[in-house]
Design a protein around this motif. Structure first.
Motif, PDB file in Angstrom:
ATOM      1  N   GLU A 105      44.806  10.322 -10.650  1.00 39.28           N
ATOM      2  CA  GLU A 105      43.629  10.423  -9.766  1.00 39.28           C
ATOM      3  C   GLU A 105      42.339  10.540 -10.586  1.00 39.28           C
ATOM      4  N   ALA A 106      42.383  11.347 -11.641  1.00 40.01           N
ATOM      5  CA  ALA A 106      41.187  11.515 -12.480  1.00 40.01           C
ATOM      6  C   ALA A 106      40.791  10.187 -13.126  1.00 40.01           C
ATOM      7  N   ARG A 107      41.801   9.457 -13.586  1.00 40.89           N
ATOM      8  CA  ARG A 107      41.499   8.152 -14.204  1.00 40.89           C
ATOM      9  C   ARG A 107      40.948   7.179 -13.169  1.00 40.89           C
ATOM     10  N   GLN A 108      41.460   7.290 -11.962  1.00 42.83           N
ATOM     11  CA  GLN A 108      40.997   6.442 -10.864  1.00 42.83           C
ATOM     12  C   GLN A 108      39.523   6.740 -10.531  1.00 42.83           C
ATOM     13  N   ILE A 109      39.169   8.020 -10.525  1.00 50.15           N
ATOM     14  CA  ILE A 109      37.772   8.403 -10.240  1.00 50.15           C
ATOM     15  C   ILE A 109      36.854   7.775 -11.282  1.00 50.15           C
ATOM     16  N   ARG A 110      37.298   7.791 -12.533  1.00 51.90           N
ATOM     17  CA  ARG A 110      36.495   7.186 -13.611  1.00 51.90           C
ATOM     18  C   ARG A 110      36.299   5.682 -13.378  1.00 51.90           C
ATOM     19  N   LEU A 111      37.413   4.997 -13.083  1.00 48.88           N
ATOM     20  CA  LEU A 111      37.325   3.547 -12.882  1.00 48.88           C
ATOM     21  C   LEU A 111      36.445   3.205 -11.680  1.00 48.88           C
ATOM     22  N   GLU A 112      36.627   3.964 -10.605  1.00 45.86           N
ATOM     23  CA  GLU A 112      35.825   3.723  -9.401  1.00 45.86           C
ATOM     24  C   GLU A 112      34.346   3.904  -9.706  1.00 45.86           C
ATOM     25  N   ASP A 113      34.044   4.907 -10.541  1.00 41.45           N
ATOM     26  CA  ASP A 113      32.630   5.180 -10.829  1.00 41.45           C
ATOM     27  C   ASP A 113      31.958   3.987 -11.507  1.00 41.45           C
ATOM     28  N   ILE A 114      32.688   3.337 -12.390  1.00 39.70           N
ATOM     29  CA  ILE A 114      32.107   2.171 -13.078  1.00 39.70           C
ATOM     30  C   ILE A 114      31.829   1.060 -12.051  1.00 39.70           C
ATOM     31  N   ALA A 115      32.801   0.831 -11.170  1.00 40.07           N
ATOM     32  CA  ALA A 115      32.630  -0.220 -10.144  1.00 40.07           C
ATOM     33  C   ALA A 115      31.478   0.137  -9.201  1.00 40.07           C
ATOM     34  N   ILE A 116      31.366   1.420  -8.865  1.00 41.13           N
ATOM     35  CA  ILE A 116      30.289   1.877  -7.967  1.00 41.13           C
ATOM     36  C   ILE A 116      28.924   1.640  -8.616  1.00 41.13           C
ATOM     37  N   CYS A 117      28.825   1.952  -9.907  1.00 41.88           N
ATOM     38  CA  CYS A 117      27.551   1.744 -10.610  1.00 41.88           C
ATOM     39  C   CYS A 117      27.172   0.262 -10.622  1.00 41.88           C
ATOM     40  N   ARG A 118      28.162  -0.593 -10.803  1.00 43.28           N
ATOM     41  CA  ARG A 118      27.887  -2.049 -10.783  1.00 43.28           C
ATOM     42  C   ARG A 118      27.332  -2.449  -9.413  1.00 43.28           C
ATOM     43  N   ALA A 119      27.926  -1.902  -8.356  1.00 44.20           N
ATOM     44  CA  ALA A 119      27.474  -2.240  -6.999  1.00 44.20           C
ATOM     45  C   ALA A 119      26.068  -1.694  -6.748  1.00 44.20           C
ATOM     46  N   ILE A 120      25.794  -0.484  -7.226  1.00 38.30           N
ATOM     47  CA  ILE A 120      24.434   0.079  -7.096  1.00 38.30           C
ATOM     48  C   ILE A 120      23.447  -0.854  -7.809  1.00 38.30           C
ATOM     49  N   GLY A 121      23.844  -1.308  -8.993  1.00 34.92           N
ATOM     50  CA  GLY A 121      22.991  -2.213  -9.760  1.00 34.92           C
ATOM     51  C   GLY A 121      22.679  -3.476  -8.968  1.00 34.92           C
ATOM     52  N   ARG A 122      23.722  -4.081  -8.408  1.00 30.16           N
ATOM     53  CA  ARG A 122      23.521  -5.322  -7.631  1.00 30.16           C
ATOM     54  C   ARG A 122      22.582  -5.081  -6.446  1.00 30.16           C
ATOM     55  N   ASN A 123      22.814  -3.964  -5.741  1.00 28.81           N
ATOM     56  CA  ASN A 123      21.992  -3.685  -4.556  1.00 28.81           C
ATOM     57  C   ASN A 123      20.537  -3.377  -4.920  1.00 28.81           C
ATOM     58  N   GLY A 124      20.372  -2.731  -6.079  1.00 30.32           N
ATOM     59  CA  GLY A 124      19.016  -2.312  -6.446  1.00 30.32           C
ATOM     60  C   GLY A 124      18.217  -3.378  -7.161  1.00 30.32           C
ATOM     61  N   ALA A 125      18.902  -4.325  -7.803  1.00 31.09           N
ATOM     62  CA  ALA A 125      18.200  -5.307  -8.649  1.00 31.09           C
ATOM     63  C   ALA A 125      17.130  -6.075  -7.880  1.00 31.09           C
ATOM     64  N   GLU A 126      17.438  -6.358  -6.605  1.00 33.50           N
ATOM     65  CA  GLU A 126      16.470  -7.165  -5.846  1.00 33.50           C
ATOM     66  C   GLU A 126      15.175  -6.405  -5.528  1.00 33.50           C
ATOM     67  N   MET A 171      29.649  -1.652 -24.443  1.00 34.44           N
ATOM     68  CA  MET A 171      28.910  -0.498 -23.895  1.00 34.44           C
ATOM     69  C   MET A 171      29.603   0.814 -24.294  1.00 34.44           C
ATOM     70  N   VAL A 172      28.818   1.860 -24.385  1.00 36.55           N
ATOM     71  CA  VAL A 172      29.316   3.152 -24.838  1.00 36.55           C
ATOM     72  C   VAL A 172      30.372   3.707 -23.864  1.00 36.55           C
ATOM     73  N   GLU A 173      31.440   4.323 -24.412  1.00 35.11           N
ATOM     74  CA  GLU A 173      32.440   4.990 -23.570  1.00 35.11           C
ATOM     75  C   GLU A 173      32.016   6.454 -23.457  1.00 35.11           C
ATOM     76  N   THR A 174      31.587   6.847 -22.279  1.00 36.61           N
ATOM     77  CA  THR A 174      31.092   8.216 -22.081  1.00 36.61           C
ATOM     78  C   THR A 174      32.229   9.217 -22.057  1.00 36.61           C
ATOM     79  N   ILE A 175      33.276   8.898 -21.309  1.00 36.28           N
ATOM     80  CA  ILE A 175      34.398   9.823 -21.140  1.00 36.28           C
ATOM     81  C   ILE A 175      35.665   9.039 -20.829  1.00 36.28           C
ATOM     82  N   GLN A 176      36.742   9.445 -21.483  1.00 39.04           N
ATOM     83  CA  GLN A 176      38.008   8.720 -21.290  1.00 39.04           C
ATOM     84  C   GLN A 176      39.175   9.686 -21.326  1.00 39.04           C
ATOM     85  N   TRP A 177      40.216   9.334 -20.590  1.00 39.90           N
ATOM     86  CA  TRP A 177      41.482  10.062 -20.696  1.00 39.90           C
ATOM     87  C   TRP A 177      42.321   9.351 -21.759  1.00 39.90           C
TER      88      TRP A 177
END
Ligand code: MRU
Length: 337
Positions: free
Chosen positions: A115-136, A1-7
């Motif tokens: 902290e900035a890198r942590q925000i990035r990592l958390e965002d990916i995990a959050i999107c996965r969770a949104i995906g799981r919740n919304g898929a149904e 998958m595409v890397e949008t933004i990275q440190w």
């Protein structure tokens, strides 16, 4: 998958979204002012992605050690007004900075980067969770209509609205996508169509004014969009054109879902009327890729976002679950879960 933004050691690396899909070019920002310019110019865009960019910009600025902390934060905060994730991320960096009494400048810079890198990592995990919740919520064997780009490119990865679509496909649902082109900046045509094509998710590109026609046809099972800011009553600011889609969806009995992280909730606002709407350059409307398509000197309006009243929103999917009306209650519950 595409890397949008990275440190990286070289600086903050972003895929240049103004050049997609023709070219996959990357921009490296080595100063916080370059990050601010990249956000303003939409090299990086989408609410969660500009939050990550702002946090990394703060970290760069602190490491540069030239300007004061508040100058850095203010410069980044003045880039775009509507997506609350930008202000949320800056505020989170501010809180961490304030907790570092007695640390050396090098230690502070290191902690800001972490902290900035942590925000990035958390965002990916959050999107996965949104995906799981919304898929149904996504009906099988149907078409999903989406607007703008709320995908991997609009986040640190996976996406919110496109995260829901990806998760539905991963769970085995046989769906296809109709993507609005999203005039005037063409995030749908340039970014969503490209992203979904990369993932081999069957996608049909339509112009914005075709949406009503297809919503009436019975083939659209649901609409899923992202959000830039969600007020306490469930009113949703998202890309211009979202409101029209929501009204058309309700008229035709098609569920209208919003997928967004809790960091997009702005519970300090009681209604969407209080959300500041960014006004962008008239040139985005009068020109297409530099070619004029309108008479010289024509008056132009170019609001980048609109507000969809909560009554048109069937549900708001976040990383903690699915919020339903009344949103005054359900959003608070999600935010404090
Ligand atoms: O002007 P943009 O491209 O930054 O607008 C983006 C949107 O409106 C998205 O739908 C929203 O930020 C959600 S992104 C997950």
């Amino acid at each position: 998958m595409v890397e949008t933004i990275q440190w990286t050691d070289a600086g903050v690396v972003m895929i240049d979204q103004t050049r997609l899909p023709r070219e996959q070019a990357f921009v490296v920002c080595t100063t916080y002012r370059e990050v601010a310019d990249a956000i303003r110019a939409m090299v990086v865009r989408g609410a969660p992605a500009i939050g990550v960019a702002a946090a990394m910009g703060v970290a760069l600025g602190v490491r540069e050690g030239v300007d004061g902390f508040e100058t850095i934060c203010d410069t980044l905060a003045r880039t775009r007004p509507t997506a609350v994730n930008l202000f949320w991320a800056i505020e989170r960096m501010r809180r961490v900075r304030a907790s570092l009494n007695g640390a050396t400048p090098a230690q502070v810079a290191q902690r800001m980067i972490e902290e900035a890198r942590q925000i990035r990592l958390e965002d990916i995990a959050i999107c996965r969770a949104i995906g799981r919740n919304g898929a149904e919520l996504v009906p099988d064997h149907k078409t999903v209509l989406t607007h703008c780009n709320a995908g991997a490119l609009a986040t640190a990865g996976y996406g919110t609205a496109l995260g829901v679509i990806r998760a539905a496909v991963e769970s085995g649902k046989r769906i296809d996508v109709y993507a609005d082109e999203t005039r005037p900046f063409l995030q749908g045509a340039r970014l969503t169509a490209w992203e979904l094509q990369q993932d081999n998710i069957p996608t049909t590109l339509i112009t914005d004014n075709m949406a009503g026609h297809f919503l009436r046809s019975g083939r659209i099972g649901c609409v899923v969009v992202g959000a830039d800011r969600i007020a306490g009553n469930g009113d949703v600011a998202n890309k211009i054109g979202t409101y029209s889609l929501a009204v058309l969806a309700k008229e035709n009995g098609v569920p209208f879902y919003v997928a967004a992280p809790v960091s997009t909730f702005d519970l300090t606002l009681s209604s969407g009327d209080e959300i500041p709407i960014e006004q962008r350059s008239p040139a985005e409307v009068t020109h297409v890729f530099g070619v004029p398509v309108a008479p010289d000197d024509i008056a132009v309006a170019n609001p980048a976002f609109d507000v969809t009243p909560a009554r048109y929103v069937s549900a708001i999917v976040c990383e903690r679950g699915v919020a339903r009306p009344p949103y005054e209650v359900s959003l608070k519950k999600m935010a404090s879960a």
